[in-house]
Design a protein around this motif. Structure first.
Motif, short mmCIF file in Angstrom:
data_model
loop_
_atom_site.label_atom_id
_atom_site.label_comp_id
_atom_site.label_asym_id
_atom_site.label_seq_id
_atom_site.Cartn_x
_atom_site.Cartn_y
_atom_site.Cartn_z
N ALA A 60 -1.49 0.78 -5.54
CA ALA A 60 -0.47 1.02 -6.56
C ALA A 60 0.42 -0.20 -6.75
O ALA A 60 0.91 -0.45 -7.86
CB ALA A 60 0.38 2.24 -6.17
N ALA A 61 0.65 -0.97 -5.68
CA ALA A 61 1.49 -2.16 -5.79
C ALA A 61 0.91 -3.18 -6.75
O ALA A 61 1.65 -3.99 -7.33
CB ALA A 61 1.69 -2.79 -4.41
N ARG A 62 -0.40 -3.12 -6.96
CA ARG A 62 -1.02 -4.05 -7.89
C ARG A 62 -0.52 -3.80 -9.33
O ARG A 62 -0.53 -4.71 -10.16
CB ARG A 62 -2.55 -3.90 -7.82
CG ARG A 62 -3.31 -5.03 -8.48
CD ARG A 62 -4.81 -4.83 -8.31
NE ARG A 62 -5.26 -5.20 -6.99
CZ ARG A 62 -5.50 -6.46 -6.61
NH1 ARG A 62 -5.28 -7.45 -7.43
NH2 ARG A 62 -5.93 -6.72 -5.40
N LEU A 63 -0.09 -2.57 -9.62
CA LEU A 63 0.47 -2.26 -10.93
C LEU A 63 1.88 -2.84 -11.09
O LEU A 63 2.36 -3.03 -12.21
CB LEU A 63 0.52 -0.74 -11.14
CG LEU A 63 -0.82 -0.01 -11.07
CD1 LEU A 63 -0.60 1.49 -11.14
CD2 LEU A 63 -1.75 -0.49 -12.19
N TYR A 122 8.87 0.53 -2.71
CA TYR A 122 9.30 1.89 -3.07
C TYR A 122 8.59 2.37 -4.34
O TYR A 122 8.10 3.51 -4.39
CB TYR A 122 10.81 1.91 -3.26
CG TYR A 122 11.37 3.28 -3.59
CD1 TYR A 122 11.68 4.19 -2.58
CD2 TYR A 122 11.59 3.67 -4.91
CE1 TYR A 122 12.19 5.44 -2.87
CE2 TYR A 122 12.10 4.92 -5.22
CZ TYR A 122 12.40 5.80 -4.20
OH TYR A 122 12.90 7.05 -4.50
N GLN A 123 8.51 1.52 -5.35
CA GLN A 123 7.81 1.89 -6.58
C GLN A 123 6.34 2.19 -6.30
O GLN A 123 5.77 3.14 -6.86
CB GLN A 123 7.91 0.77 -7.61
CG GLN A 123 9.29 0.63 -8.26
CD GLN A 123 9.31 -0.53 -9.24
OE1 GLN A 123 9.57 -1.67 -8.86
NE2 GLN A 123 9.03 -0.24 -10.49
N ALA A 124 5.70 1.39 -5.45
CA ALA A 124 4.29 1.61 -5.13
C ALA A 124 4.10 2.95 -4.42
O ALA A 124 3.12 3.67 -4.68
CB ALA A 124 3.78 0.47 -4.25
N ILE A 125 5.03 3.31 -3.55
CA ILE A 125 4.94 4.60 -2.85
C ILE A 125 5.09 5.75 -3.85
O ILE A 125 4.35 6.75 -3.77
CB ILE A 125 6.03 4.68 -1.75
CG1 ILE A 125 5.70 3.70 -0.62
CG2 ILE A 125 6.18 6.09 -1.22
CD1 ILE A 125 6.80 3.53 0.40
N GLU A 126 6.01 5.60 -4.80
CA GLU A 126 6.17 6.64 -5.82
C GLU A 126 4.92 6.78 -6.68
O GLU A 126 4.45 7.90 -6.95
CB GLU A 126 7.37 6.31 -6.71
CG GLU A 126 8.71 6.57 -6.06
CD GLU A 126 9.80 6.76 -7.09
OE1 GLU A 126 10.47 7.81 -7.06
OE2 GLU A 126 9.97 5.87 -7.94
N GLY A 162 2.21 8.43 -4.92
CA GLY A 162 2.51 9.85 -4.74
C GLY A 162 2.34 10.68 -5.99
O GLY A 162 2.58 11.90 -5.96
N GLY A 163 1.94 10.05 -7.10
CA GLY A 163 1.62 10.81 -8.29
C GLY A 163 2.56 10.65 -9.46
O GLY A 163 2.32 11.21 -10.54
N ARG A 164 3.63 9.89 -9.31
CA ARG A 164 4.53 9.68 -10.44
C ARG A 164 3.86 8.77 -11.47
O ARG A 164 3.23 7.77 -11.13
CB ARG A 164 5.84 9.06 -9.99
CG ARG A 164 6.73 10.03 -9.23
CD ARG A 164 8.16 9.55 -9.15
NE ARG A 164 8.83 9.55 -10.45
CZ ARG A 164 10.15 9.42 -10.57
NH1 ARG A 164 10.90 9.29 -9.50
NH2 ARG A 164 10.70 9.40 -11.77
N ALA A 165 4.01 9.12 -12.73
CA ALA A 165 3.38 8.33 -13.79
C ALA A 165 4.08 7.00 -13.97
O ALA A 165 3.45 5.99 -14.30
CB ALA A 165 3.40 9.12 -15.11
N LYS A 166 5.40 6.98 -13.75
CA LYS A 166 6.16 5.75 -13.89
C LYS A 166 7.27 5.76 -12.86
O LYS A 166 7.97 6.77 -12.68
CB LYS A 166 6.76 5.65 -15.30
CG LYS A 166 7.51 4.35 -15.55
CD LYS A 166 8.06 4.32 -16.97
CE LYS A 166 8.83 3.02 -17.22
NZ LYS A 166 9.42 2.97 -18.58
N ALA A 167 7.41 4.64 -12.16
CA ALA A 167 8.43 4.54 -11.12
C ALA A 167 9.52 3.59 -11.56
O ALA A 167 9.24 2.47 -11.98
CB ALA A 167 7.80 4.05 -9.81
N GLU A 168 10.77 4.04 -11.46
CA GLU A 168 11.90 3.19 -11.83
C GLU A 168 12.35 2.37 -10.63
O GLU A 168 12.42 2.88 -9.51
CB GLU A 168 13.06 4.06 -12.33
CG GLU A 168 12.76 4.84 -13.60
CD GLU A 168 12.46 3.93 -14.78
OE1 GLU A 168 13.03 2.82 -14.83
OE2 GLU A 168 11.64 4.33 -15.63
N PRO A 169 12.67 1.09 -10.84
CA PRO A 169 13.13 0.27 -9.72
C PRO A 169 14.49 0.73 -9.21
O PRO A 169 15.34 1.19 -9.98
CB PRO A 169 13.22 -1.14 -10.32
CG PRO A 169 13.36 -0.92 -11.79
CD PRO A 169 12.62 0.33 -12.10
#
Length: 326
Positions: free
Chosen positions: A175-178, A206-210, A213-220
């Motif tokens: 996910a961190a690659r995104l 933190y964003q990669a973990i979110e 975990g299935g979140r479509a978009k993670a806010e910093p």
């Protein structure tokens, strides 16, 4: 009082601290906005005028590469040369050094009064020392001990590779690659250590973990908020991020220690360690010691948290004393 004095500087992106050194000891500390180059040099000049005599030597430490007597201060976006400093202060001896050269020198004279012992000897023994500082980035410095003297080696410890330590971390690294695709090593699951293990990197983790975990978009979020929620136990993703931060940092420090063989100790330095001491307990120490066939060797190493205030100023002063002795 100031007939024979030295000036040391710890230059940040926003603020600069200037220390007055008399008889080898810090006697006064001033804080100035860093600004552009003219403003920075004016700060040096105004302190010289305030004291009324030229310093014997000036040492300026900051984040960035040093080449041919000039440091590129990456946080402040300016170039500072030894010649610039000499003209602003009248000093006979001027030096520009990397901030983690200064960090390494900060432990040259450290005593048991200035450390928390995580494992090993109460009194840090003489010998090669390794310093690691998770701050805005991830800094690493080495203080080599040879022929009765210390010498420093600066590198880019924050840019060594970091990989999953367990199966459940694979999706997080994916996910961190995104979030930070440019920081991965080719098409592997390995990314630059600084991208998770720093004040800049913890929000990426933190964003990669979110996302994993299935979140479509993670806010910093800020590193401070993440660590506060982790300590309070109010956010499961923050708790996971803090655990990954501390265990990966411990493992990286253990790996670096095997390379350097620092008989004089391994030291955590900087604000993250100082303000978040709760992170550096059993899980951190266990990760540091987990070295396969070399676990026993890692357990035998001295591991400390430096508790020195103004470690950049302390390190610049120790560098200065050593340079003038030469």
């Amino acid at each position: 009082m100031h007939d024979h004095w030295n000036l040391v500087a710890d230059i940040g992106g926003t603020n600069t601290r200037l220390g007055v050194i008399t008889n080898g000891e810090l006697t006064d500390l001033h804080k100035y906005p860093t600004g552009k180059l003219p403003e920075l040099l004016e700060a040096f000049h105004s302190l010289r005028d305030e004291i009324g005599t030229d310093p014997r030597a000036v040492v300026a430490a900051g984040a960035g590469p040093v080449r041919n007597g000039t440091i590129r201060l990456t946080n402040a976006q300016l170039d500072l040369s030894e010649d610039d400093i000499a003209q602003a202060t009248g000093a006979r001896h001027t030096f520009v050094i990397n901030d983690f050269t200064a960090a390494a020198w900060s432990v040259a004279e450290i005593s048991h009064d200035n450390v928390e012992v995580l494992q090993g000897a109460k009194h840090p023994p003489t010998g090669t020392r390794l310093v690691v500082g998770p701050g805005t980035g991830l800094g690493v410095g080495s203080l080599l001990y040879s022929n009765g003297r210390y010498h420093t080696v600066s590198g880019e410890g924050g840019h060594i590779g970091l990989s999953p330590r367990s199966q459940d971390e694979v999706e997080i690294f994916n996910a961190a690659r995104l979030v930070a695709p440019e920081c991965f090593f080719d098409d592997t699951l390995t990314l630059e250590a600084e991208m998770f293990l720093s004040g800049t990197g913890l929000p990426i983790l933190y964003q990669a973990i979110e996302l994993a975990g299935g979140r479509a978009k993670a806010e910093p979020r800020t590193a401070r908020d993440i660590l506060q929620d982790a300590r309070d136990g109010t956010d499961a993703h923050a708790v996971k991020a803090a655990h990954m931060f501390t265990t990966h940092l411990g493992a990286v420090m253990g790996d670096l220690a095997i390379v350097m063989m620092p008989a004089g100790g391994v030291f955590l330095v900087g604000g993250v360690a100082e303000k978040n001491r709760w992170l550096f307990k059993d899980a951190f120490r266990d990760a540091f010691n987990a070295g396969g066939r070399f676990s026993e060797l890692r357990r035998s190493m001295n591991l400390y948290v430096s508790e020195q205030d103004e470690f950049g100023i302390v390190g610049a002063n120790n560098f200065c004393k050593n340079a003038l002795r030469r």
